[in-house]
Design an enzyme around this catalytic site. Structure first.
Site, short mmCIF file in Angstrom:
data_model
loop_
_atom_site.label_atom_id
_atom_site.label_comp_id
_atom_site.label_asym_id
_atom_site.label_seq_id
_atom_site.Cartn_x
_atom_site.Cartn_y
_atom_site.Cartn_z
N LYS A 203 0.86 -1.18 0.00
CA LYS A 203 0.00 0.00 0.00
C LYS A 203 0.90 1.23 0.00
O LYS A 203 1.62 1.50 0.97
CB LYS A 203 -0.92 0.01 1.22
CG LYS A 203 -1.88 1.20 1.24
CD LYS A 203 -2.81 1.14 2.44
CE LYS A 203 -3.77 2.32 2.44
NZ LYS A 203 -4.67 2.30 3.61
N LYS A 255 -2.13 -1.69 -3.72
CA LYS A 255 -2.96 -0.49 -3.71
C LYS A 255 -2.07 0.75 -3.76
O LYS A 255 -1.15 0.83 -2.94
CB LYS A 255 -3.81 -0.47 -2.43
CG LYS A 255 -4.74 0.72 -2.30
CD LYS A 255 -5.53 0.65 -0.99
CE LYS A 255 -6.48 1.84 -0.87
NZ LYS A 255 -7.23 1.83 0.41
#
Length: 331
Positions: A203, A255
């Protein structure tokens, strides 16, 4: 006309001649089962609230969230990832609303699970940022740093209450070191061995999260660069992947999706568990904004972006277009 023998001897265009031909030889296929719908539920509202930076997306009431879940099932979507938006007055430094069995996220989990049962995977964002008055993903020290190990204790509590509320899958998104192992232990020790962990493995600290801040009513002060990943780094993602797998992640995620397709491809190649990618709010907003201006073909751009994410290796895609696209794919 000049004839050059059999040149060209190879004609790849033969496999592009008609829509049916192109469909038959397509190497990458997008299916409703690949899609997961992120959804926001807000405490204290009677009607849905539109998110200005994400046209077509809203903060749900419990009733409209139930309907969104039913619509997702009907379209063939595999999962719904829930994010809770508490009243501002319930936010505090430890994010206690996030572990309150009667907090908005837990109430929403119970409502959706009651509505759809096992027909849709009910997933839960496991993070403190929506519930803290400082907007960070963890507990802060006196000098304002995120305390990794104190935060892990809170994540263990969150895992238990979310599983108790009916989550099939929990998604730890805070990027704390050791979070997957602590959450797995907490679930196993409380009788939730069947609840899966979808680890936010890579992320990145991204500029594309902007619209999401509005969606969850973020109280963030500062940034998250000390715990989210540096966009410049690749090897770091593979190290995070190895750690998450060692700690027991059932699925892993990259992500954002679109700006990090190279990372997604490397993670997919190295992972022996299913791989997800999150097409985040900024990616959604850019396509919607350009389409609203008439600069791009909206529907074609949506499908192209999702196909690119699949092609890079994602088996599951979290996208705000999940239900719409699934309905279109089903015809």
């Amino acid at each position: 006309m000049t004839v050059y023998g059999n040149f060209p001897g190879s004609r790849p265009r033969r496999l592009r001649t008609t829509p049916v031909m192109r469909r038959m030889v397509a190497e990458t296929r997008l299916d409703p089962a690949n899609l997961i719908l992120p959804a926001f539920v807000r405490e204290g509202i009677d009607t849905p609230v539109a998110i200005s930076a994400m046209p077509g997306v809203q903060q749900h009431t419990l009733d409209t969230l139930r309907k969104a879940a039913v619509d997702a099932v009907s379209a063939g979507v595999s999962g719904i990832m829930l994010f809770g938006v508490p009243l501002d007055g319930k936010k505090d430094g430890r994010g206690t609303a996030g572990t309150d069995p009667d907090g908005i996220l837990q109430v929403a989990l119970r409502a959706v699970r009651e509505e759809v049962g096992d027909d849709l995977l009910v997933m839960s964002d496991l993070c403190l940022d929506e519930f803290t008055d400082h907007g960070h993903c963890g507990v802060l020290t006196e000098d304002g740093r995120v305390d990794n190990d104190a935060t892990l204790e809170r994540y263990a509590e969150m895992a238990q209450v979310q599983a108790d509320a009916g989550a099939h899958v929990v998604g730890p998104s805070g990027m704390m070191d050791g979070q997957v192992g602590v959450i797995r232990d907490a679930l196993d020790q409380t009788g939730h061995e069947d609840v899966s962990v979808l680890a936010y493995t890579a992320k990145y600290s991204s500029a594309f999260y902007g619209p999401f801040r509005e969606a969850v009513g973020s109280s963030l002060k500062g940034d998250r660069k000390t715990y989210q990943q540096d966009p410049a780094n690749i090897r770091e993602s593979l190290r995070e992947l190895a750690l998450d797998l060692e700690e027991g992640a059932d699925m892993v995620m990259v992500k954002p999706a679109g700006p990090y397709l190279d990372i997604l491809a490397k993670v997919a190649e190295a992972s022996d568990v299913p791989v997800a990618a999150y097409q985040i709010s900024g990616e959604y907003a850019m396509i919607e904004a350009a389409a609203e201006k008439g600069w791009i073909d909206r529907d074609a751009a949506i499908l192209e972006s999702l196909t690119g994410i699949r092609r890079a290796g994602a088996q599951m895609i979290l996208t705000y277009w999940a239900t719409e696209v699934a309905q279109r794919l089903r015809g």
